[in-house]
Design a protein around this motif. Structure first.
Motif, short mmCIF file in Angstrom:
data_model
loop_
_atom_site.label_atom_id
_atom_site.label_comp_id
_atom_site.label_asym_id
_atom_site.label_seq_id
_atom_site.Cartn_x
_atom_site.Cartn_y
_atom_site.Cartn_z
N ALA A 106 1.34 -1.44 0.37
CA ALA A 106 0.18 0.12 -0.06
C ALA A 106 1.10 1.12 -0.07
O ALA A 106 2.11 1.60 0.68
CB ALA A 106 -0.59 0.23 1.39
N PRO A 107 0.35 1.95 -0.71
CA PRO A 107 0.98 3.20 -0.70
C PRO A 107 1.64 4.52 0.88
O PRO A 107 0.45 4.67 1.04
CB PRO A 107 0.47 4.39 -2.05
N VAL A 108 2.04 4.60 1.45
CA VAL A 108 2.34 5.13 2.27
C VAL A 108 3.00 6.91 2.69
O VAL A 108 4.46 6.27 1.74
CB VAL A 108 3.19 4.03 3.27
N GLY A 109 2.37 8.04 2.42
CA GLY A 109 3.89 8.81 2.46
C GLY A 109 4.34 9.34 3.56
O GLY A 109 4.54 9.67 4.18
N LEU A 110 5.35 8.65 3.71
CA LEU A 110 6.78 8.19 4.28
C LEU A 110 7.34 10.02 5.07
O LEU A 110 7.08 10.49 5.96
CB LEU A 110 7.90 7.45 4.36
N GLN A 111 7.58 10.55 3.64
CA GLN A 111 7.40 11.89 3.88
C GLN A 111 6.46 12.80 4.97
O GLN A 111 7.27 13.91 5.17
CB GLN A 111 8.53 12.69 2.91
N ALA A 112 5.92 12.20 3.80
CA ALA A 112 5.13 13.35 5.33
C ALA A 112 4.55 12.86 6.22
O ALA A 112 3.93 13.50 7.47
CB ALA A 112 3.23 13.28 4.36
N LEU A 113 4.82 12.11 6.73
CA LEU A 113 4.64 11.99 8.29
C LEU A 113 5.74 11.98 9.35
O LEU A 113 6.05 12.88 9.92
CB LEU A 113 4.03 10.23 8.36
N GLY A 114 6.89 12.17 8.23
CA GLY A 114 8.45 12.12 8.96
C GLY A 114 7.89 13.89 9.45
O GLY A 114 8.43 14.52 9.92
N ARG A 115 7.21 14.93 8.20
CA ARG A 115 7.42 16.32 8.18
C ARG A 115 6.25 16.11 9.65
O ARG A 115 6.51 17.44 10.52
CB ARG A 115 6.40 17.19 7.37
N LEU A 116 5.48 15.37 10.26
CA LEU A 116 4.66 15.55 11.02
C LEU A 116 4.98 15.18 11.92
O LEU A 116 5.12 15.79 13.55
CB LEU A 116 3.29 14.79 11.30
N ALA A 117 5.82 14.83 12.35
CA ALA A 117 7.10 14.01 13.49
C ALA A 117 7.93 15.27 13.45
O ALA A 117 8.67 15.03 14.64
CB ALA A 117 7.48 12.56 13.19
N GLY A 118 8.64 15.86 12.52
CA GLY A 118 9.51 17.20 12.70
C GLY A 118 10.50 16.70 12.39
O GLY A 118 11.62 16.82 12.79
N TRP A 119 10.50 15.15 11.89
CA TRP A 119 11.72 14.96 11.10
C TRP A 119 12.36 15.14 9.71
O TRP A 119 13.43 14.84 9.61
CB TRP A 119 11.68 12.97 11.37
N HIS A 120 11.80 15.75 9.29
CA HIS A 120 12.34 15.43 8.06
C HIS A 120 12.05 17.14 7.61
O HIS A 120 10.87 17.37 7.47
CB HIS A 120 11.29 14.68 6.39
N HIS A 121 12.86 17.48 6.69
CA HIS A 121 13.36 18.85 6.46
C HIS A 121 13.52 18.43 5.37
O HIS A 121 14.86 18.53 4.31
CB HIS A 121 14.25 19.87 7.63
N ALA A 122 13.21 19.41 4.11
CA ALA A 122 13.36 19.29 2.79
C ALA A 122 14.43 19.61 1.90
O ALA A 122 15.13 20.32 2.77
CB ALA A 122 12.34 20.25 1.67
N THR A 123 15.26 19.03 1.46
CA THR A 123 16.78 20.18 0.77
C THR A 123 16.67 19.95 -0.53
O THR A 123 15.90 19.46 -1.66
CB THR A 123 18.01 18.07 1.52
N PRO A 124 17.57 20.38 -1.94
CA PRO A 124 18.12 20.62 -2.72
C PRO A 124 18.29 19.41 -3.31
O PRO A 124 17.34 19.07 -4.68
CB PRO A 124 19.03 21.59 -3.03
N PHE A 125 18.93 18.64 -2.40
CA PHE A 125 19.12 17.11 -3.20
C PHE A 125 17.77 15.97 -3.35
O PHE A 125 17.79 14.68 -3.22
CB PHE A 125 19.93 16.39 -3.08
N LYS A 126 16.82 16.53 -2.60
CA LYS A 126 15.12 15.53 -2.26
C LYS A 126 16.14 14.67 -1.12
O LYS A 126 14.66 13.96 -1.32
CB LYS A 126 15.07 14.78 -3.64
N VAL A 127 16.72 15.04 -0.98
CA VAL A 127 17.14 13.30 0.82
C VAL A 127 16.44 14.66 1.91
O VAL A 127 16.97 15.39 1.87
CB VAL A 127 17.72 13.01 0.96
N GLY A 128 15.73 14.15 3.36
CA GLY A 128 14.87 14.93 4.01
C GLY A 128 16.29 14.86 5.05
O GLY A 128 16.65 14.40 4.73
N ILE A 129 16.38 15.76 5.23
CA ILE A 129 17.68 16.54 6.62
C ILE A 129 16.46 16.35 8.13
O ILE A 129 16.15 17.64 7.83
CB ILE A 129 18.50 17.79 6.07
N LEU A 130 17.29 15.87 8.96
CA LEU A 130 17.17 16.55 10.15
C LEU A 130 18.58 17.13 11.27
O LEU A 130 19.47 16.23 10.92
CB LEU A 130 17.04 14.83 10.64
#
Length: 239
Positions: A106-130
C-alpha cells in the motif's frame, strides 16, 4: 475482550539497540484528513485503528546491529527492521494488534509522516534532512495499531538548509541536477545510469552536505541502499 488502554509510553530501548532509534506515535484521529482518507481507502485492518506508529533509523547503528546479528535476507534492512519491531511490539504491547503499512504494497506517504514528526525537512537534493543527523536517517517501519499510547510531540527544530548560504550540495552535483533551481530527476537519473558513474552507489550532493557528516552511512550500507535504488530506476525506465 478488547485490550485496555496503555498506561504509559512503551520502552523503546530494544528498538534503540537494533539501531531503530527514531520513534513517533500519532493518534489516527489527529492525522491530516487526506492521510486518514488514503489509509482508510487503501488499507484494510482486522482491528481498530487508533494509532499510527512510525519507526526510523538515524546514523550507522542500524547497519552495525544488522551485521552483528548475522541476519541475512533478500532485503536485509527491511526484513531485520520488521522482525525487530514485531518482537518489540509483542513484548511491550501484549494483547494488542497491528497491521504493517511499510514496508508493504500500500502507498504510504513517509515524508509527509516525517514532517508531522518533525524529522523531515526538504533539501535541494530531495533527501530529507534532520538537524544533528543530516540526511543520514530513514523510514523503516510504519504500523496501524489498536494501541492507546501517549502521542509523540513533534520535534521542534529548524531546517539547517535555511541558514546554509553556501549550498555546497548544488555545486557538488556532477549532473547539475539542481542548477536550474528545481531538482531535475532526469539529469540525475541519466548520470547515475552512465557506465562507471561516480553516483551509482552514492550521491555527491548528499556527501557534500556538512550536516551530520559523522553519521554518514558506511560504504557497504551505501552500496546496498543505492544499489537498490539504482535497480528500481533501471526497472522504471524500462517500464
Amino acid at each position: 475482550m478488547p485490550p485496555t488502554s496503555d498506561p504509559a509510553a512503551p520502552d523503546f530501548a530494544a528498538l534503540d539497540d537494533a539501531g531503530l532509534n527514531l520513534h513517533a506515535v500519532f493518534d489516527f484521529a489527529s492525522l491530516p484528513a487526506d492521510v486518514r482518507a488514503q489509509l482508510q481507502r487503501d488499507v484494510c485492518t482486522p482491528h481498530a485503528c487508533r494509532q499510527l506508529i512510525l519507526i526510523g533509523n538515524a546514523g550507522r547503528a542500524l547497519w552495525a546491529a544488522l551485521r552483528a546479528s548475522g541476519f541475512s535476507a533478500a532485503d536485509p534492512i527491511d526484513a531485520f527492521s520488521v522482525r525487530a519491531v514485531a518482537q518489540w511490539f509483542a513484548r511491550q504491547l501484549p494483547g494488542h494488534r497491528y497491521t504493517l503499512l511499510y514496508p508493504g504494497e500500500a502507498p504510504v506517504g513517509l515524508q509527509a509522516l516525517g514532517r508531522l514528526a518533525g524529522w523531515h525537512h526538504a533539501t535541494p537534493f530531495k533527501v530529507g534532512i534532520l538537524p544533528g543527523w543530516g540526511s543520514w536517517f530513514g523510514y523503516r517501519v510504519a504500523l496501524l495499531a489498536d494501541t492507546a499510547l501517549p502521542p509523540t510531540p513533534p520535534l521542534q527544530v529548524e531546517s539547517p538548509c535555511l541558514s546554509c548560504a553556501a549550498r555546497p550540495c548544488i555545486a557538488a552535483c556532477p549532473a547539475e541536477a539542481m542548477a536550474g533551481g528545481d531538482f531535475a530527476l532526469d539529469r540525475c537519473a541519466a548520470h547515475r545510469l552512465q557506465p562507471d558513474s561516480d553516483c551509482a552507489y552514492r550521491c555527491a550532493a548528499r556527501d557534500a552536505c556538512p550536516v551530520g557528516q559523522d553519521h554518514r552511512y558506511e560504504a557497504d550500507h551505501l552500496r546496498h541502499t543505492y544499489g537498490a535504488s539504482l535497480g528500481a530506476l533501471e526497472r522504471y525506465l524500462r517500464g
